[in-house]
Scaffold this motif. Structure first.
Motif, PDB file in Angstrom:
ATOM      1  N   VAL A   1     -28.393   2.290 111.741  1.00 20.51           N
ATOM      2  CA  VAL A   1     -29.507   2.448 113.119  1.00 20.51           C
ATOM      3  C   VAL A   1     -28.999   3.450 114.047  1.00 20.51           C
TER       4      VAL A   1
ATOM      5  N   SER B   1     -35.149  -6.126 116.257  1.00 22.47           N
ATOM      6  CA  SER B   1     -35.804  -6.880 115.216  1.00 22.47           C
ATOM      7  C   SER B   1     -34.813  -7.593 114.569  1.00 22.47           C
ATOM      8  N   VAL B   2     -35.117  -8.629 113.667  1.00 19.35           N
ATOM      9  CA  VAL B   2     -34.239  -9.301 113.056  1.00 19.35           C
ATOM     10  C   VAL B   2     -33.328  -8.656 112.106  1.00 19.35           C
ATOM     11  N   GLU B   3     -34.131  -7.560 111.653  1.00 14.54           N
ATOM     12  CA  GLU B   3     -33.696  -7.054 110.618  1.00 14.54           C
ATOM     13  C   GLU B   3     -32.322  -5.917 111.161  1.00 14.54           C
ATOM     14  N   THR B   4     -32.579  -5.280 112.483  1.00 15.39           N
ATOM     15  CA  THR B   4     -31.591  -4.683 113.147  1.00 15.39           C
ATOM     16  C   THR B   4     -30.611  -5.443 113.505  1.00 15.39           C
TER      17      THR B   4
ATOM     18  N   TRP C   1     -29.739  -8.267 112.116  1.00 15.57           N
ATOM     19  CA  TRP C   1     -28.792  -8.693 110.919  1.00 15.57           C
ATOM     20  C   TRP C   1     -28.004  -7.397 110.404  1.00 15.57           C
ATOM     21  N   ALA C   2     -28.476  -6.104 110.370  1.00 15.63           N
ATOM     22  CA  ALA C   2     -27.666  -4.877 109.893  1.00 15.63           C
ATOM     23  C   ALA C   2     -26.458  -4.866 110.826  1.00 15.63           C
TER      24      ALA C   2
ATOM     25  N   THR D   1     -23.820  -7.690 110.072  1.00  9.49           N
ATOM     26  CA  THR D   1     -23.220  -6.976 108.761  1.00  9.49           C
ATOM     27  C   THR D   1     -22.122  -5.950 109.190  1.00  9.49           C
TER      28      THR D   1
ATOM     29  N   ILE E   1     -24.782 -13.868 112.545  1.00 11.39           N
ATOM     30  CA  ILE E   1     -25.975 -13.616 113.513  1.00 11.39           C
ATOM     31  C   ILE E   1     -26.016 -14.706 114.757  1.00 11.39           C
TER      32      ILE E   1
END
Length: 186
Positions: free
Chosen positions: A36, A52-55, A57-58, A61, A67
């Motif tokens: 990111v 976002s959920v994806e951000t 999550w990344a 990780t 999370i």
């Protein structure tokens, strides 16, 4: 769930910053690992981003965390036991009381006791399992404390550590003798 009194974005911002600092990583490094933009991470830590959920999550990780640590971070556990509280153990042979103040939590190896003793016969302890070390800080009175047959006389503020896996003793020499004992299991 946001901690009490904090908006969800504020809670995420605070948790992200804490987890990044705990990991010892810079904004740049976490952003790189997560794929990111550094400015995105900076905005999230400032509580101004809209992740976002994806951000998230990344980022989790990259930080090697679940999370849930961002959404419902662990809160410090504060425990207070007042001077007259706690489960007390009494000696049959001496005027001696040990009150468990803090038991050994998982993955730790120590128990904390508050000791109250009066003059009279000594509290003689048989050896505990191998590797046990006892630490005593006398807070009031005087006492003979330590390995049998050579205990040490302690006064207020004195500290002693001795092997608990050999016979040992605690004998109050003055009324109102008080101490804190930590039993360390190595």
């Amino acid at each position: 769930m946001a901690p009490e009194g904090k908006a969800p974005l504020d809670a995420i911002a605070s948790a992200l910053r804490q987890e990044r600092e705990r990991a010892g990583l810079s904004l740049t490094e976490v952003a790189r690992r997560a794929g990111v933009a550094k400015s995105t991470l900076s905005q999230l830590e400032a509580g101004t981003g809209n992740p976002s959920v994806e951000t998230l999550w990344a980022l989790c990780t990259a930080l090697d965390i679940q999370i849930s640590r961002l959404l419902d971070p662990p809160r410090p556990r504060v425990q207070v036991i007042r001077a007259d509280e706690g489960p007390a153990l009494h000696s049959d042979r001496a005027d001696y009381q040990a009150t468990l103040v803090a038991s050994c939590p998982p993955n730790a190896r120590r128990d904390v006791y508050r000791i109250a003793a009066e003059p009279g016969p000594a509290r003689e302890s048989q050896p505990h399992p191998p590797g046990v070390i006892e630490h005593v800080v006398l807070s009031a009175g005087r006492a003979l404390v330590g390995v049998t047959p050579n205990p040490v006389e302690l006064g207020p503020g004195d500290y002693i550590a001795y092997p608990g896996d050999v016979a040992h003793v605690f004998q109050a020499l003055e009324p109102g003798t008080r101490a804190v004992m930590i039993s360390e299991h190595t």
